[in-house]
Design a protein around this motif. Structure first.
Motif, short mmCIF file in Angstrom:
data_model
loop_
_atom_site.label_atom_id
_atom_site.label_comp_id
_atom_site.label_asym_id
_atom_site.label_seq_id
_atom_site.Cartn_x
_atom_site.Cartn_y
_atom_site.Cartn_z
N ALA A 1 9.90 -30.52 34.09
CA ALA A 1 8.50 -30.60 34.51
C ALA A 1 7.98 -29.19 34.75
O ALA A 1 8.71 -28.35 35.28
N VAL A 2 6.75 -28.96 34.35
CA VAL A 2 6.10 -27.67 34.57
C VAL A 2 4.68 -27.90 35.05
O VAL A 2 4.11 -28.97 34.85
N VAL A 3 4.12 -26.87 35.67
CA VAL A 3 2.74 -26.91 36.13
C VAL A 3 1.93 -25.97 35.24
O VAL A 3 2.37 -24.86 34.94
N LEU A 4 0.76 -26.43 34.83
CA LEU A 4 -0.13 -25.62 34.00
C LEU A 4 -1.51 -25.62 34.65
O LEU A 4 -2.09 -26.67 34.88
N THR A 5 -2.01 -24.44 34.96
CA THR A 5 -3.34 -24.29 35.54
C THR A 5 -4.17 -23.42 34.60
O THR A 5 -3.76 -22.31 34.26
N VAL B 1 0.38 -31.39 35.52
CA VAL B 1 1.84 -31.44 35.61
C VAL B 1 2.30 -32.07 34.30
O VAL B 1 1.92 -33.20 33.98
N LEU B 2 3.10 -31.33 33.55
CA LEU B 2 3.60 -31.80 32.26
C LEU B 2 5.09 -32.10 32.39
O LEU B 2 5.83 -31.31 32.99
N THR B 3 5.53 -33.23 31.83
CA THR B 3 6.94 -33.59 31.90
C THR B 3 7.46 -33.98 30.52
O THR B 3 6.70 -34.40 29.65
N THR B 4 8.77 -33.83 30.33
CA THR B 4 9.45 -34.33 29.13
C THR B 4 10.69 -35.10 29.58
O THR B 4 11.32 -34.76 30.58
#
Length: 142
Positions: free
Chosen positions: A56-60, A40-43
């Motif tokens: 926020a985005v999810v990266l798999t 989970v990436l956030t800025t």
């Protein structure tokens, strides 16, 4: 009475044979041959994560690149290139021309989750959005 005893003995023998062959055997097949990589990436604008995230985005990653990240394939490729070391992402963009202003408008990024089976917790503050996009490779461009 003899027939009943024979049927009972035969049924018991059959039950032991059937149950005995599967008793104690529990197979647990892995869901995937790849180590899990889900982040989970956030800025957020500001100098720390005490500011609530703006995005926020999810990266798999592995076996395929998926998630809500707009460039999941590019982000997974960048992370694979640096072997999951977020601090090394700036090395990817070295030598590529990108000009940023010197304004100070801090942006803090975080990454929480698992990269190839290892727990990840990363936080970094960039001077502004342009620097974040330049030094964060494709990972933090969202």
């Amino acid at each position: 009475m003899r027939k009943t005893a024979r049927w009972t003995a035969g049924g018991a023998t059959l039950a032991v044979a059937l149950l005995g062959s599967t008793a104690g055997v529990a197979y647990s097949a892995p869901a995937s041959l790849y180590a899990p990589s889900a982040l989970v990436l956030t800025t957020a604008h500001g100098e720390s994560t005490t500011t609530s995230p703006e995005r926020a985005v999810v990266l798999t990653c592995g076996p395929g690149a998926t998630g809500t990240h707009p460039d999941s394939e590019g982000a997974c490729a960048a992370l694979a290139q640096v072997k999951g070391e977020f601090g090394s992402l700036a090395e990817i963009s070295r030598g590529q021309p990108r000009f940023c202003t010197r304004e100070y408008n801090p942006v803090t990024v975080t990454a929480q989750g698992v990269w190839q089976g290892t727990r990840v917790s990363y936080e970094h503050t960039f001077a502004n959005d342009c620097v974040k996009n330049a030094e964060g490779a494709a990972v933090f461009e969202f």
